[in-house]
Scaffold this motif. Structure first.
Motif, PDB file in Angstrom:
ATOM      1  N   PHE A 102       0.836  -1.205   0.000  1.00  0.00           N
ATOM      2  CA  PHE A 102       0.000   0.000   0.000  1.00  0.00           C
ATOM      3  C   PHE A 102       0.871   1.255   0.000  1.00  0.00           C
ATOM      4  O   PHE A 102       0.599   2.219  -0.711  1.00  0.00           O
ATOM      5  CB  PHE A 102      -0.914   0.013   1.223  1.00  0.00           C
ATOM      6  N   SER A 103       1.938   1.231   0.831  1.00  0.00           N
ATOM      7  CA  SER A 103       2.801   2.404   0.935  1.00  0.00           C
ATOM      8  C   SER A 103       3.466   2.708  -0.402  1.00  0.00           C
ATOM      9  O   SER A 103       3.569   3.858  -0.808  1.00  0.00           O
ATOM     10  CB  SER A 103       3.887   2.194   1.988  1.00  0.00           C
ATOM     11  N   ALA A 104       3.909   1.638  -1.083  1.00  0.00           N
ATOM     12  CA  ALA A 104       4.598   1.846  -2.355  1.00  0.00           C
ATOM     13  C   ALA A 104       3.649   2.504  -3.358  1.00  0.00           C
ATOM     14  O   ALA A 104       4.022   3.463  -4.040  1.00  0.00           O
ATOM     15  CB  ALA A 104       5.106   0.518  -2.897  1.00  0.00           C
ATOM     16  N   VAL A 105       2.414   2.017  -3.411  1.00  0.00           N
ATOM     17  CA  VAL A 105       1.437   2.612  -4.332  1.00  0.00           C
ATOM     18  C   VAL A 105       1.191   4.067  -3.926  1.00  0.00           C
ATOM     19  O   VAL A 105       1.109   4.954  -4.773  1.00  0.00           O
ATOM     20  CB  VAL A 105       0.117   1.813  -4.311  1.00  0.00           C
ATOM     21  N   TYR A 106       1.124   4.311  -2.615  1.00  0.00           N
ATOM     22  CA  TYR A 106       0.868   5.667  -2.131  1.00  0.00           C
ATOM     23  C   TYR A 106       1.971   6.621  -2.576  1.00  0.00           C
ATOM     24  O   TYR A 106       1.703   7.682  -3.125  1.00  0.00           O
ATOM     25  CB  TYR A 106       0.764   5.662  -0.601  1.00  0.00           C
ATOM     26  N   VAL A 107       3.223   6.207  -2.335  1.00  0.00           N
ATOM     27  CA  VAL A 107       4.344   7.081  -2.698  1.00  0.00           C
ATOM     28  C   VAL A 107       4.349   7.318  -4.202  1.00  0.00           C
ATOM     29  O   VAL A 107       4.544   8.438  -4.674  1.00  0.00           O
ATOM     30  CB  VAL A 107       5.671   6.465  -2.209  1.00  0.00           C
ATOM     31  N   ARG A 108       4.067   6.273  -4.969  1.00  0.00           N
ATOM     32  CA  ARG A 108       4.028   6.375  -6.420  1.00  0.00           C
ATOM     33  C   ARG A 108       2.970   7.386  -6.867  1.00  0.00           C
ATOM     34  O   ARG A 108       3.244   8.290  -7.651  1.00  0.00           O
ATOM     35  CB  ARG A 108       3.700   4.986  -6.962  1.00  0.00           C
ATOM     36  N   LEU A 109       1.770   7.229  -6.310  1.00  0.00           N
ATOM     37  CA  LEU A 109       0.663   8.112  -6.689  1.00  0.00           C
ATOM     38  C   LEU A 109       0.951   9.549  -6.304  1.00  0.00           C
ATOM     39  O   LEU A 109       0.684  10.477  -7.064  1.00  0.00           O
ATOM     40  CB  LEU A 109      -0.623   7.665  -5.993  1.00  0.00           C
ATOM     41  N   SER A 110       1.505   9.752  -5.081  1.00  0.00           N
ATOM     42  CA  SER A 110       1.706  11.126  -4.648  1.00  0.00           C
ATOM     43  C   SER A 110       2.821  11.775  -5.445  1.00  0.00           C
ATOM     44  O   SER A 110       2.819  12.979  -5.644  1.00  0.00           O
ATOM     45  CB  SER A 110       1.980  11.197  -3.146  1.00  0.00           C
ATOM     46  N   ARG A 111       3.768  10.950  -5.952  1.00  0.00           N
ATOM     47  CA  ARG A 111       4.799  11.532  -6.797  1.00  0.00           C
ATOM     48  C   ARG A 111       4.200  11.936  -8.143  1.00  0.00           C
ATOM     49  O   ARG A 111       4.497  12.997  -8.672  1.00  0.00           O
ATOM     50  CB  ARG A 111       5.942  10.547  -6.992  1.00  0.00           C
ATOM     51  N   ASP A 112       3.323  11.082  -8.665  1.00  0.00           N
ATOM     52  CA  ASP A 112       2.672  11.417  -9.936  1.00  0.00           C
ATOM     53  C   ASP A 112       1.850  12.691  -9.819  1.00  0.00           C
ATOM     54  O   ASP A 112       1.812  13.503 -10.726  1.00  0.00           O
ATOM     55  CB  ASP A 112       1.741  10.274 -10.378  1.00  0.00           C
ATOM     56  N   SER A 113       1.195  12.835  -8.658  1.00  0.00           N
ATOM     57  CA  SER A 113       0.312  13.989  -8.490  1.00  0.00           C
ATOM     58  C   SER A 113       1.113  15.271  -8.446  1.00  0.00           C
ATOM     59  O   SER A 113       0.584  16.353  -8.621  1.00  0.00           O
ATOM     60  CB  SER A 113      -0.514  13.836  -7.222  1.00  0.00           C
ATOM     61  N   GLU A 114       2.427  15.151  -8.177  1.00  0.00           N
ATOM     62  CA  GLU A 114       3.248  16.343  -8.076  1.00  0.00           C
ATOM     63  C   GLU A 114       3.572  16.908  -9.451  1.00  0.00           C
ATOM     64  O   GLU A 114       3.733  18.101  -9.618  1.00  0.00           O
ATOM     65  CB  GLU A 114       4.549  15.974  -7.375  1.00  0.00           C
ATOM     66  N   ASP A 115       3.720  16.001 -10.425  1.00  0.00           N
ATOM     67  CA  ASP A 115       4.128  16.463 -11.763  1.00  0.00           C
ATOM     68  C   ASP A 115       3.016  17.223 -12.456  1.00  0.00           C
ATOM     69  O   ASP A 115       1.860  16.964 -12.244  1.00  0.00           O
ATOM     70  CB  ASP A 115       4.526  15.253 -12.623  1.00  0.00           C
TER      71      ASP A 115
END
Lengths: 291, 319
Positions: B306-319
């Protein structure tokens, strides 16, 4: 004019829309006041009741007679001044450590770009992936006997202060803010011969006041709200924080006193919140929305 | 060694025309300036890096070691998966997982869905929004001991406020924390009250970013209230919704303070024993650090995804 939302302004303008809008608004305000302010009201007045009135069924909405002495009794018996002082000491110490170490680290990672900087940042962010509670046991064993220096940190303020620095989320917030400071500004300072520390102090920090405020509030509130870690690492009653101290005293005191103690323990953070609510709420959304 | 970038070196760059050799003294100067820059940069990092090493990275490694070790009479030996087998054979293991999943499920139902609808309603108000926002966030600021003990009194079957209200409404009174069937729900209600403020404010901010024209266009197509929510509000806030969903799964699966303070951790017949409470018991009541670490590792493996998906998503949301 604000951006329009789900319900069109035309619909709201009609008499039926207006009536619905106001009745829903009033209902929500009443319900929210009851649900969120009610318990606080009950806490403050519960502390004023006598022990008999408190144990009465059904409970009374207004105390028959006010007994403010419950508050001073609870204050003295539970030694709240000491608990409060301890918590302040831990919270502001943690704040100082976080401001110094985390700001320096974020500045270095963002602007000085050292070799292996990316790796270090990655390793810091990786700690966000490990559920915090999983680390409690090995962290506890570590502070019992810190490697290399072989110190036992139990019952000392360091056990709160030093681990609070490992806040990857704060470093991430700070770094992102520092990233947005234009390069040219820092280059100009560098050409003028300012060393990095001076650049940090006289250029970066003044610009970063908003994010520093957010990080500070998170740091203080974090320590104020923490329960499990201080429960494990501060067993000495003379060193305990508010949360742990009240929890361990909860069994032995009359309930109306305990309620009075809860009201007094809640007051500081509520006051901080009412003063800084704008910063806290914008910081909260800035922190989780990412941009 | 990364190439020293000219823009950051403290010496002004020399005009190097095309085809001109960089003199040796200039290269040496660039190297020493890069070295100096790195020394000061690492100087700024050292405090945080030391704290992370001692209190974060080393415990992370230690968690893995502990899970496969056993310490008896001061002697540490490798035991492979035996710690894990030991905790899995404990009947409390499966009960703790069932309870934790029940808590997570109920908490998502209350703590994820309710704030979303609260935010949708608040977002429509032109009046009193500041006050309402303040109210929802108020409990988040209370010390957890205060809110939890407060709820403990509300739940009291004798003179508690909740049974007082039920009595007043002529509804059957409940045992709340004292009964196996309602204990976990009671914990979830208290926890939701304490924590829903954060999610509500984040939803509100997300809702305010939805362009109004989308709703207008939908209305032209004859969309009603619910179809506007379904086809515009939810898709437009999908990223925030999924981030918060992940964040709440990660947080609720680690619940400890609420059941610990409300029911002493275990609750009636173990009905509120959560995985983290079991870890706490293994480590601090039974002195079985290996068992605690093995149990922690199971939780970690589950949540790391879950954490990995979270970090991935929040990084995408930054771009």
């Amino acid at each position: 004019m604000a951006e329009r939302t789900l319900i069109s302004p035309a619909q709201l303008g009609r008499p039926r829309g207006k009536f619905l809008y106001w009745s829903v608004l009033v209902a929500v305000i009443l319900l929210f006041t009851l649900v969120f302010l009610g318990p606080l009201y009950w806490m403050v007045t519960g502390g004023l009741k006598t022990a008999q009135e408190y144990a009465q069924s059904p409970p009374t909405a207004f105390p028959h007679s006010a007994h403010p002495k419950n508050y001073s009794d609870a204050w003295n018996i539970m030694d709240l001044s000491k608990l409060l002082f301890n918590t302040l000491y831990y919270a502001f110490g943690a704040l100082a450590f976080q401001l110094v170490f985390d700001v320096a680290a974020a500045y270095s990672l963002s602007k000085l770009r050292p070799i292996f900087g990316k790796v270090i940042l990655g390793m810091m962010l990786a700690t966000l992936m490990i559920p915090a509670t999983v680390l409690v046991v090995p962290q506890y064993l570590t502070v019992l006997d810190v490697p290399i220096v072989h110190r036992n940190l139990i019952n000392s303020p360091w056990v709160i202060w030093l681990p609070s620095v490992t806040n990857a989320f704060n470093i991430f917030l700070l770094k992102r803010f520092f990233d947005s400071i234009p390069r040219e500004l820092l280059d100009a300072a560098a050409i003028d011969g300012a060393p990095p520390l001076r650049t940090l102090r006289s250029i970066v920090l003044p610009i970063s006041r908003p994010i520093l405020g957010v990080v500070s509030i998170f740091a203080v509130v974090g320590v104020w709200k923490d329960f499990l870690w201080p429960l494990l690492t501060l067993p000495d009653p003379a060193k305990q924080s508010l949360n742990v101290g009240i929890y361990s005293l909860a069994q032995g005191v009359p309930e109306n006193w305990l309620i009075a103690a809860l009201a007094m323990a809640s007051a500081p953070t509520l006051i901080i919140f009412l003063i800084f609510q704008r910063n806290i709420m914008s910081g909260l959304t800035a922190g989780s929305l990412k941009g | 060694m990364s190439a020293p970038t000219l823009s950051t070196s403290s010496t002004p760059s020399k005009p190097d025309g095309p085809g001109r050799e960089v003199p040796a003294y200039a290269r040496r100067e660039a190297f020493t300036s890069a070295l100096r820059r790195n020394i000061s940069a690492h100087g700024f990092l050292i405090g945080a890096v030391l704290c992370f090493s001692f209190f974060s990275w080393y415990p992370m490694v230690r968690e893995f070691l502990l899970a496969f070790q056993k310490t008896e009479a001061g002697k540490t030996s490798w035991v492979g998966l035996r710690n894990l087998k030991y905790v899995a054979n404990d009947p409390a293991f499966w009960q703790a997982w069932r309870n934790t999943l029940l808590f997570t499920g109920l908490a998502l139902l209350l703590g994820f869905v309710v704030p979303f609808f609260v935010a949708i309603i608040l977002n429509e108000f032109r009046h009193g929004q500041g006050y309402l926002r303040l109210l929802v966030y108020l409990p988040v600021m209370l010390p957890p001991v205060a809110s939890v003990l407060l709820f403990k009194y509300f739940y009291d079957p004798g003179y508690g406020l909740f049974n007082g209200i039920l009595h007043f409404l002529h509804l059957p009174e409940q045992q709340w924390l004292q009964s196996t069937s309602t204990a976990m729900l009671s914990v979830v209600i208290a926890s939701t009250w304490m924590n829903m403020g954060g999610a509500t404010l984040i939803y509100l901010a997300a809702l305010q970013g939805i362009p109004g024209e989308l709703y207008e266009a939908a209305e032209l197509d004859g969309a009603g209230l619910f179809s506007k929510i379904w086809h515009i509000t939810i898709p437009q806030t999908r990223l925030i919704l999924s981030l918060l969903l992940l964040m709440q799964i990660i947080a609720t699966m680690q619940v400890f303070a609420e059941p610990f303070l409300l029911t002493g951790g275990a609750g009636p017949e173990g009905s509120t024993t959560t995985v983290v409470y079991l870890i706490y018991q293994y480590a601090f009541n039974f002195n079985n650090y290996g068992g605690a670490a093995a149990l922690g590792l199971v939780l970690l493996v589950l949540l790391a995804g879950f954490s990995a998906v979270y970090v991935r998503l929040s990084r995408d949301s930054e771009d």
